[in-house]
Scaffold this motif. Structure first.
Motif, mmCIF file in Angstrom:
data_model
loop_
_atom_site.group_PDB
_atom_site.id
_atom_site.type_symbol
_atom_site.label_atom_id
_atom_site.label_comp_id
_atom_site.label_asym_id
_atom_site.label_seq_id
_atom_site.Cartn_x
_atom_site.Cartn_y
_atom_site.Cartn_z
ATOM 1 N N SER A 2 0.705 -1.704 -0.218
ATOM 2 C CA SER A 2 -0.012 0.209 0.092
ATOM 3 C C SER A 2 1.049 1.371 0.150
ATOM 4 C CB SER A 2 -0.996 -0.084 1.500
ATOM 5 O OG SER A 2 -1.822 -1.165 1.297
ATOM 6 N N GLY A 3 2.403 0.951 0.372
ATOM 7 C CA GLY A 3 2.703 2.016 0.124
ATOM 8 C C GLY A 3 2.998 3.390 -1.220
ATOM 9 N N ASP A 4 3.176 4.421 -0.364
ATOM 10 C CA ASP A 4 3.591 5.574 -1.830
ATOM 11 C C ASP A 4 5.144 5.477 -2.311
ATOM 12 O OD1 ASP A 4 1.058 7.678 -0.645
ATOM 13 O OD2 ASP A 4 2.065 6.884 1.437
ATOM 14 N N ARG A 5 6.033 4.277 -1.513
ATOM 15 C CA ARG A 5 7.468 4.549 -1.986
ATOM 16 C C ARG A 5 7.684 3.250 -2.000
ATOM 17 N NH1 ARG A 5 10.488 9.949 0.221
ATOM 18 N NH2 ARG A 5 9.975 11.507 -1.864
ATOM 19 N N ILE A 6 8.550 2.193 -2.886
ATOM 20 C CA ILE A 6 8.884 0.838 -2.405
ATOM 21 C C ILE A 6 9.655 0.189 -1.558
ATOM 22 C CG2 ILE A 6 8.523 -1.233 -2.986
ATOM 23 C CD1 ILE A 6 5.375 0.083 -2.835
ATOM 24 N N ILE A 7 10.455 -0.157 -1.432
ATOM 25 C CA ILE A 7 11.866 -0.481 -0.959
ATOM 26 C C ILE A 7 11.997 -1.917 -1.096
ATOM 27 C CG2 ILE A 7 13.016 -0.978 1.135
ATOM 28 C CD1 ILE A 7 12.486 1.553 2.457
ATOM 29 N N LEU A 8 12.827 -2.337 -2.222
ATOM 30 C CA LEU A 8 13.373 -3.817 -2.264
ATOM 31 C C LEU A 8 14.730 -4.269 -1.515
ATOM 32 C CD1 LEU A 8 12.794 -4.361 -6.064
ATOM 33 C CD2 LEU A 8 10.867 -4.307 -4.028
ATOM 34 N N ILE A 33 8.318 2.167 -9.963
ATOM 35 C CA ILE A 33 8.248 0.500 -10.034
ATOM 36 C C ILE A 33 7.405 0.318 -11.176
ATOM 37 C CG2 ILE A 33 7.654 0.306 -8.252
ATOM 38 C CD1 ILE A 33 9.857 -1.818 -7.482
ATOM 39 N N GLU A 34 6.452 1.154 -10.887
ATOM 40 C CA GLU A 34 5.047 0.485 -11.448
ATOM 41 C C GLU A 34 5.182 0.967 -13.223
ATOM 42 O OE1 GLU A 34 1.442 0.756 -8.203
ATOM 43 O OE2 GLU A 34 1.602 2.590 -9.658
ATOM 44 N N ILE A 81 8.063 0.065 -14.323
ATOM 45 C CA ILE A 81 9.601 -0.346 -14.808
ATOM 46 C C ILE A 81 9.235 -1.663 -14.900
ATOM 47 C CG2 ILE A 81 11.683 -1.164 -15.180
ATOM 48 C CD1 ILE A 81 11.749 1.756 -15.711
ATOM 49 N N LEU A 82 8.878 -2.282 -13.491
ATOM 50 C CA LEU A 82 8.047 -3.909 -13.011
ATOM 51 C C LEU A 82 8.065 -4.554 -14.202
ATOM 52 C CD1 LEU A 82 9.346 -5.032 -11.528
ATOM 53 C CD2 LEU A 82 7.547 -5.403 -10.367
ATOM 54 N N PRO A 83 6.935 -4.052 -15.444
ATOM 55 C CA PRO A 83 5.561 -4.786 -16.159
ATOM 56 C C PRO A 83 7.147 -4.819 -17.162
ATOM 57 C CG PRO A 83 4.317 -3.079 -15.386
ATOM 58 C CD PRO A 83 6.151 -2.994 -14.779
ATOM 59 N N GLN A 84 7.460 -4.202 -17.502
ATOM 60 C CA GLN A 84 8.571 -4.755 -18.653
ATOM 61 C C GLN A 84 9.888 -5.180 -19.122
ATOM 62 O OE1 GLN A 84 9.933 -0.740 -20.434
ATOM 63 N NE2 GLN A 84 8.233 0.420 -19.381
ATOM 64 N N VAL A 85 9.913 -5.502 -17.280
ATOM 65 C CA VAL A 85 11.413 -6.843 -17.346
ATOM 66 C C VAL A 85 11.501 -7.742 -17.297
ATOM 67 C CG1 VAL A 85 13.253 -7.346 -14.952
ATOM 68 C CG2 VAL A 85 12.008 -4.912 -14.903
ATOM 69 N N GLN A 86 12.339 -8.462 -18.474
ATOM 70 C CA GLN A 86 11.906 -9.677 -18.842
ATOM 71 C C GLN A 86 13.122 -10.905 -18.378
ATOM 72 O OE1 GLN A 86 9.657 -10.840 -20.378
ATOM 73 N NE2 GLN A 86 8.718 -8.693 -20.387
ATOM 74 N N SER A 87 13.948 -10.417 -17.329
ATOM 75 C CA SER A 87 14.745 -11.219 -16.601
ATOM 76 C C SER A 87 14.970 -12.308 -15.997
ATOM 77 C CB SER A 87 16.444 -9.728 -16.655
ATOM 78 O OG SER A 87 17.286 -10.090 -18.494
ATOM 79 N N LYS A 88 15.363 -13.296 -15.796
ATOM 80 C CA LYS A 88 15.495 -13.310 -14.567
ATOM 81 C C LYS A 88 16.724 -13.429 -13.683
ATOM 82 C CE LYS A 88 11.892 -15.248 -16.243
ATOM 83 N NZ LYS A 88 10.351 -14.942 -15.451
ATOM 84 N N GLY A 89 16.467 -13.781 -12.078
ATOM 85 C CA GLY A 89 17.747 -14.334 -11.753
ATOM 86 C C GLY A 89 18.971 -12.770 -12.177
ATOM 87 N N TYR A 90 19.800 -12.479 -11.242
ATOM 88 C CA TYR A 90 20.472 -12.104 -11.198
ATOM 89 C C TYR A 90 20.319 -10.606 -12.440
ATOM 90 C CZ TYR A 90 22.309 -14.110 -6.854
ATOM 91 O OH TYR A 90 22.831 -14.826 -6.279
#
Length: 306
Positions: free
Chosen positions: A146-152, A241-242, A244-253
């Motif tokens: 629910s956050g306004d900012r996201i920390i990974l 992140i909303e 960019i994340l849907p565009q990412v295809q790579s796995k792992g590192y």
């Protein structure tokens, strides 16, 4: 013969690491990166992202910390307490989203116990039927947050939450900047490869592997001067992140470096804060031969397509 080849490989990777250190200090153009302890790198294009306004202590802004877990029953209580102490001391609102992939060591039960202790307003749990990958774990955590900012960040104590307030300060400083020429930072990345950053607890082979992998990525890919492409300790505006994340295809590192490549391509400004990365105390590292091969494939794919 095998011993000689091994020595040659070690010398080669060492040379690559020395080149990496040289370029990290001298190769960043002065018009794209501010040379200071906290680095900010941007692209010439402007970002179309919406922004979250900074708030006073105990304001309305909520920070969501997403923790993907697999066999982290010993580490999860410790990192949860550290996160709680950091945000409480800084007087910031937070929630932790634990995304567990059916850990055989019963990490889920530990997460449920922590939820009872800290409350559902501080601990959210996403339980998945198996190991479905880091990228999908972040997506699941983002959806539940629910956050306004996201920390990974990692749950294995490699990333200490004490660096989070400095990351927030970098993002807030760009938000509150009065100069019209100052572009807002939408991603703040913790970096091991700037002055003040580093790694503790790794053997020589692991350090050489990480250094070589990061050098190859920074040499081959366009990231706007970001120095740590393989690190995963980052603060994001939710809108960033909303996007960019849907565009990412790579796995792992390779997943981590693709995020920054896509962000740079989208015109998103990336800030950096030096961090100390500490090897895990409990559990086993998930880096193996398969992860290295997957990383190289992902790097080649990004080089050819971005």
């Amino acid at each position: 013969m095998n011993t000689s080849l091994k020595r040659i490989n070690i010398l080669l990777v060492t040379f690559i690491c020395l080149l990496s250190s040289f370029f990290s200090v001298f190769s960043t153009p002065p018009d794209t990166c501010e040379q200071s302890n906290v680095q900010t790198c941007e692209t010439p294009s402007s970002s179309s992202l919406t922004t979250s306004s900074a708030t006073s202590p105990f304001g309305t802004m909520l920070y969501s910390v997403i923790l993907p877990t697999y066999n982290e029953r010993e580490n999860l209580p410790l990192i949860t307490q550290f996160i709680h102490d950091t945000f409480t001391s800084a007087k910031l609102k937070y929630e932790i989203v634990v995304v567990d992939d059916s850990s055989p060591d019963n990490t889920l039960e530990v997460a449920q116990s922590l939820q009872k202790l800290f409350g559902k307003d501080h601990i959210q749990i996403v339980s998945r039927p198996g190991k479905l990958g880091l990228g999908s774990a972040y997506s699941a955590g983002l959806k539940a947050s629910s956050g306004d900012r996201i920390i990974l960040m990692d749950a294995d104590l490699s990333h200490h939450p004490k660096f989070i307030p400095e990351m927030i300060s970098v993002m807030d400083a760009s938000t509150n900047a009065k100069s019209s020429k100052t572009k807002k930072v939408d991603i703040v990345s913790g970096t091991r490869y700037r002055s003040g950053g580093g790694v503790a607890g790794w053997d020589t082979f692991r350090k050489l592997t990480s250094c070589g992998a990061n050098f190859l990525a920074t040499f081959l890919l366009s990231t706007g001067g970001a120095s740590d492409l393989t690190g995963s300790f980052r603060l994001y505006e939710r809108s960033a992140i909303e996007l960019i994340l849907p565009q990412v295809q790579s796995k792992g590192y390779a997943f981590q470096m693709e995020i920054l490549v896509r962000a740079h391509k989208a015109g998103i400004k990336i800030g950096e804060v030096p961090i100390s990365f500490v090897d895990r105390i409990y559990g086993e590292s998930k880096l193996g031969a398969n992860e290295i091969v997957m990383y190289l494939k992902g790097l080649l794919q990004l080089f050819l397509t971005t």
